[in-house]
Design an enzyme around this catalytic site. Structure first.
Site, mmCIF file in Angstrom:
data_model
loop_
_atom_site.group_PDB
_atom_site.id
_atom_site.type_symbol
_atom_site.label_atom_id
_atom_site.label_comp_id
_atom_site.label_asym_id
_atom_site.label_seq_id
_atom_site.Cartn_x
_atom_site.Cartn_y
_atom_site.Cartn_z
ATOM 1 N N GLN A 130 17.434 0.348 50.839
ATOM 2 C CA GLN A 130 16.179 1.085 50.818
ATOM 3 C C GLN A 130 16.224 2.108 49.692
ATOM 4 O OE1 GLN A 130 18.210 0.754 53.506
ATOM 5 N NE2 GLN A 130 17.035 0.525 55.402
ATOM 6 N N GLN A 152 12.886 -2.172 47.219
ATOM 7 C CA GLN A 152 12.743 -2.172 48.684
ATOM 8 C C GLN A 152 12.163 -0.836 49.136
ATOM 9 O OE1 GLN A 152 16.170 -3.553 50.837
ATOM 10 N NE2 GLN A 152 15.494 -2.710 52.795
ATOM 11 N N ASP A 153 11.081 -0.911 49.941
ATOM 12 C CA ASP A 153 10.421 0.300 50.472
ATOM 13 C C ASP A 153 9.882 1.192 49.355
ATOM 14 O OD1 ASP A 153 11.392 -0.794 52.778
ATOM 15 O OD2 ASP A 153 12.800 0.812 53.234
ATOM 16 N N ASP A 174 9.239 -5.209 51.878
ATOM 17 C CA ASP A 174 8.536 -4.170 52.658
ATOM 18 C C ASP A 174 8.077 -3.037 51.746
ATOM 19 O OD1 ASP A 174 9.350 -5.723 54.834
ATOM 20 O OD2 ASP A 174 11.137 -4.514 55.171
ATOM 21 N N ARG A 230 4.904 -8.003 57.603
ATOM 22 C CA ARG A 230 5.624 -8.261 58.839
ATOM 23 C C ARG A 230 5.634 -6.973 59.651
ATOM 24 N NH1 ARG A 230 12.030 -8.945 57.081
ATOM 25 N NH2 ARG A 230 12.255 -7.003 55.891
#
Length: 328
Positions: A130, A152-153, A174, A230
């Site tokens: 992350q 990521q993130d 994500d 998701r």
């Protein structure tokens, strides 16, 4: 014209005039950040630190072109700050951190009533953990014509009500996540995953929460393939409307994050989207692929985030709070 119509017109004109008067009378404290030493400060965090705690005045921080390698925090007790560049490609805030989702952000906005304009905010860490570029945990926050770059993130859209207009958001896993109530209008979302990317991971955890991500008139592109989202939370809510989806989006559209129990509680919708990736015929059965106008009405409006009460115009007048000096 009927009397009722006349009164409506008068009310609208009155509202516009009030808004114009309010905008004309708005004055902000002006602070300049310039790496060359010609401004009040040479670092963005220095400018934020100079704002008094529990500030009630509008503060407009102009950031001159440059790459600002610093980790920036806007504390919760410093509301009403605007940070503005002139062009996002020229005004870059960059860091390289991967501690965790909440503490790795290059820019963390914890205050309410924050505005970001014409900025690039990036986390250079890359794949493997992350690594947040922007964390937004304040209420009544807006970003216009900004770029958020990560893997990521990328954008931790944590809590509060937020508005993103004409922004570019890039990531792989994500890369728009959190539990805010947010409207993304005319934004470009780009997946750069080496495998299958995931655009959203919305965290709504109960049906009583008025949160969710709404994408209106956006564009989705990328490399390889991706899903629209998701569920980070069991009641995850994400809706796309009037959005172009390239063939990067897989036909199924959504992923249950290996938890079939969430299929009955999430709300994943699509309304009048277009492009090769928008075909509803093979979407997962637990998404709303053919939303009606009535279904869509609560989402595709600024009322979803109550923006009429807090989106504010740019200040028309400025005053200087600091002498013309720079800091190392």
């Amino acid at each position: 014209m009927s009397r009722r119509s006349f009164l409506v017109v008068v009310s609208v004109i009155a509202a516009v005039l009030v808004a114009e008067v309010t905008a004309a009378e708005t004055t902000a404290v002006l602070i300049t950040v310039d790496q060359s030493g010609k401004g009040n400060f040479t670092k963005i965090q220095q400018a934020i630190d100079a704002v008094p705690e529990n500030n009630r005045e509008e503060v407009f921080i102009v950031v001159k072109a440059g790459i600002y390698r610093e980790k920036v925090v806007v504390p919760a007790n410093k509301p009403f700050i605007t940070i503005s560049g002139r062009r996002a490609a020229d005004t870059i805030i960059s860091w390289n951190d991967s501690k965790n989702t909440y503490n790795s952000a290059t820019l963390a906005v914890l205050a309410s009533d924050f505005v970001g304009r014409y900025l690039t905010i990036q986390n250079e860490y890359g794949a493997g953990a992350q690594a947040v570029a922007l964390r937004v945990s304040g209420d009544r926050v807006s970003f216009t014509a900004c770029r958020f770059l990560g893997h990521q993130d990328t954008l931790l859209d944590d809590i509060g009500r937020h508005y993103y207009k004409s922004c570019y958001i890039q990531g792989a896993t994500d890369f728009i996540c959190g539990n805010a109530a947010s409207l993304f209008e005319n934004c470009h979302l780009r997946s750069v995953s080496d495998d299958v990317g995931t655009i959203t991971a919305q965290r709504r955890e109960s049906p009583s929460e008025n949160t969710g991500f709404v994408f209106l008139g956006c564009k989705i592109t990328g490399i390889n393939s991706a899903v629209l989202g998701r569920p980070w939370g069991a009641f995850s809510r994400v809706v796309f409307g009037f959005t172009f989806m390239s063939d990067v989006i897989l036909p199924e559209g959504w992923d249950n994050w290996q938890d079939p129990s969430k299929q009955s509680t999430v709300y994943y919708g699509q309304y009048k989207c277009y492009g090769k990736g928008a075909n509803p015929s093979r979407r997962v059965s637990w998404s709303f692929t053919n939303m009606t106008a009535q279904d869509a009405a609560p989402f595709f409006t600024k009322s979803f985030i109550g923006a009429a009460d807090w989106l504010r115009p740019l200040p028309k007048h400025f005053k200087r709070a600091f002498s013309s000096r720079s800091h190392p």
